[in-house]
Enzyme design. Structure first.
Site, short mmCIF file in Angstrom:
data_model
loop_
_atom_site.label_atom_id
_atom_site.label_comp_id
_atom_site.label_asym_id
_atom_site.label_seq_id
_atom_site.Cartn_x
_atom_site.Cartn_y
_atom_site.Cartn_z
N HIS A 1 0.97 -1.48 0.00
CA HIS A 1 0.02 -0.08 -0.57
C HIS A 1 0.59 1.90 0.16
O HIS A 1 2.35 1.35 0.10
CB HIS A 1 -0.95 0.01 1.22
CG HIS A 1 -1.90 -0.94 1.37
ND1 HIS A 1 -3.45 -1.21 0.88
CD2 HIS A 1 -1.67 -2.31 2.10
CE1 HIS A 1 -3.93 -2.11 1.14
NE2 HIS A 1 -2.94 -3.04 1.15
N LYS B 1 15.17 -5.03 -2.27
CA LYS B 1 15.93 -4.45 -2.82
C LYS B 1 16.44 -5.67 -4.49
O LYS B 1 16.68 -6.65 -3.80
CB LYS B 1 16.75 -3.62 -2.52
CG LYS B 1 16.14 -2.64 -1.81
CD LYS B 1 17.67 -1.93 -1.18
CE LYS B 1 17.08 -0.46 -0.07
NZ LYS B 1 18.06 0.36 0.78
#
Length: 165
Positions: A95, A146
């Protein structure tokens, strides 16, 4: 609506199967649910594929017990000759940060791409927007938020480079 019905029926069939006794039936169920699985893919019946995420797994890859694929309108692509251990989560959805009335704002979904020959250790969490390069290793219990370069070992929370291969 038809895709959701296929997903529902596929999940029911998979819940009735033993974990690893019928790997080809497991594979066929996931194919019928609309996912793309290459030749020689071994996938346990306890694997969960939730949401509308499109999943593609290359040839001769393995997906372990209770692995979770989840997210919104995005894709998860796993290359060939990969080994995804048990209890791994690949989560495309998240979100945006909302206002103080509701911090979980608008839903977003980002793709996950895993290269060829990758090994992901037990209990790891791979988040949306991540690409894991060919030949990389993700240590057990890692949080990958990442992208990971090819031929490296990453581990920890959050995952960091341990060494180059």
């Amino acid at each position: 609506m038809i895709r959701r019905m296929k997903m529902f029926l596929g999940r029911i069939i998979l819940k009735l199967l033993p974990l690893q006794a019928f790997p080809e039936i497991n594979r066929l169920c996931y194919l019928l649910m609309g996912h793309k699985l290459g030749d020689g893919v071994v996938i346990y019946s306890s694997v969960e594929m939730l949401g509308i995420t499109k999943i593609k797994i290359g040839n001769n890859s393995f997906v372990g017990h209770k692995t979770l694929f989840m997210g919104g309108d995005s894709s998860i692509a796993i290359g060939s000759n990969c080994d995804i251990s048990s209890n791994v989560s690949l989560i495309c959805g998240s979100h945006e940060i909302g206002d103080s009335n509701r911090r979980a704002g608008k839903g977003i979904s980002k793709d996950i791409t895993i290269g060829n020959g990758v090994w992901i250790g037990y209990g790891s969490l791979i988040l949306g927007g991540v690409t894991i390069g060919d030949g990389a290793i993700i240590a057990a219990g890692s949080l990958v938020n990442k992208s990971v370069p090819k031929d490296t070992i990453y581990g920890g929370v959050p995952a960091k480079e341990i060494r180059k291969l």
